[in-house]
Write an enzyme that holds these catalytic residues in place. Structure first.
Site, PDB file in Angstrom:
ATOM      1  N   GLN A   1      39.853  20.952  43.884  1.00 23.97           N
ATOM      2  CA  GLN A   1      38.411  21.152  43.764  1.00 23.97           C
ATOM      3  C   GLN A   1      37.659  20.019  44.456  1.00 23.97           C
ATOM      4  OE1 GLN A   1      36.818  23.832  42.528  1.00 23.97           O
ATOM      5  NE2 GLN A   1      34.938  22.894  43.241  1.00 23.97           N
TER       6      GLN A   1
ATOM      7  N   ASP B   1      43.064  28.055  49.456  1.00 23.11           N
ATOM      8  CA  ASP B   1      41.708  27.737  49.915  1.00 23.11           C
ATOM      9  C   ASP B   1      41.585  27.871  51.436  1.00 23.11           C
ATOM     10  OD1 ASP B   1      39.633  27.305  48.159  1.00 23.11           O
ATOM     11  OD2 ASP B   1      40.221  25.255  47.683  1.00 23.11           O
TER      12      ASP B   1
ATOM     13  N   LYS C   1      36.916  30.044  37.639  1.00 22.72           N
ATOM     14  CA  LYS C   1      38.139  30.510  38.292  1.00 22.72           C
ATOM     15  C   LYS C   1      39.219  30.838  37.263  1.00 22.72           C
ATOM     16  CE  LYS C   1      37.236  27.848  42.499  1.00 22.72           C
ATOM     17  NZ  LYS C   1      37.496  26.619  43.266  1.00 22.72           N
TER      18      LYS C   1
END
Length: 311
Positions: free
Chosen positions: A116, A139, A72
């Site tokens: 994460q 997200d 990322k």
């Protein structure tokens, strides 16, 4: 990448028609999207507008998570984003982690951030995700964004389902009226994509069934489906005999399988027996190079949108 000698099939025609077998190249589409984002970032810079800033929180030293976060960060560099990584010890308390998230929530320089997953078992995942500012929740996991998505309102869409939508759109695969089976009911992929594909939007309007570990006679459902999206993480679970001729297959799963012939000692496979299922499918995503790259591209797309909202 169509097989020779097989004529094209318009996605709007019936699945019984003559079709081409085509591999859906998620790597290529993701690169297209990243290039589009890069151009938009350059335009923002030329106009004196803020450059998007994506941050990631990583707890512990989980290998695959570190690899994913690093990819990322590399994608951010490629498109011209700013990026930050906040790495915490696996023994961090839930209270301390929420405090750190609040600091990022209140940091105006950061437009969007992700936590994460997975988190250590000592931390309640829902409590952490719920503490993220919905306006920075790129997200798309916060209940407010999830609820808006369910209602069809404008919101951040979870990156993997968003990536699947983009693949359908960019390959002009229209699912209207088609029987779509989603295998796996996770909050990250299965449940949201089942909601999105049933909505009254372009390339969607599918009739969706959501299968899971308690589904009886799964093969009966797969054989009756025009579209199958598998997100269960079981290596090569979906076999050719479970799929009807001309089906559209999206493989979200990713697993390591021991392979002594490989230099690494393993190979990466998806939920689908690609070698054999690809001979029957009209469209199919490979693993790797299918859905995976799209997830990062759509995360960055969400971050750009978060930044634009602050203009």
């Amino acid at each position: 990448q169509a097989e020779d000698g097989i004529r094209d099939r318009s996605p709007s025609r019936g699945l019984g028609d003559v079709y081409k077998r085509q591999i859906i190249d998620g790597k290529k589409i993701s690169e297209d999207i990243l290039n589009e984002i890069h151009l938009k970032v350059q335009e923002r810079a030329n106009q004196g507008l803020k450059i998007p800033h994506l941050a990631a929180i990583l707890v512990g030293d989980d290998g695959p998570s570190e690899t994913y976060v690093n990819s990322k960060i590399k994608a951010c560099e490629k498109v011209g984003f700013s990026s930050s990584l906040f790495n915490y010890d696996k023994n961090i308390s839930e209270e301390k982690l929420i405090h750190e998230i609040e600091l990022i929530n209140n940091n105006d320089d950061i437009d969007g951030f992700i936590v994460q997953l997975p988190l250590p078992s000592s931390i309640n995942q829902n409590n952490i995700l719920n503490s993220v500012n919905p306006n920075k929740d790129v997200d798309g996991f916060h209940p407010i964004n999830y609820g808006k998505m369910t209602l069809g309102a404008n919101s951040f869409i979870p990156a993997t389902p968003y990536g699947i939508l983009q693949l359908f759109q960019r390959y002009k695969i229209d699912l209207e009226g088609k029987k779509c089976l989603v295998i796996g009911r996770s909050q990250i992929v299965g449940r949201p994509i089942s909601i999105l594909l049933s909505q009254s939007n372009e390339f969607c309007n599918a009739t969706v069934t959501l299968a899971h570990s308690r589904t009886i006679d799964l093969a009966r459902h797969t054989l009756n489906s025009d579209v199958i999206i598998s997100a269960i993480g079981k290596p090569e679970f979906l076999k050719a005999e479970m799929v009807k001729e001309g089906a559209i297959i999206v493989d979200v799963g990713i697993s390591r399988v021991k392979d002594s012939s490989s230099k690494k000692g393993y190979r990466i496979v998806g939920d689908v027996d690609f070698k054999n299922v690809s001979k029957k499918a009209s469209y199919i995503t490979p693993v790797p190079g299918g859905v995976g790259p799209m997830t990062i591209a759509m995360l960055l797309s969400n971050t750009l949108e978060a930044c634009k909202k602050n203009d």
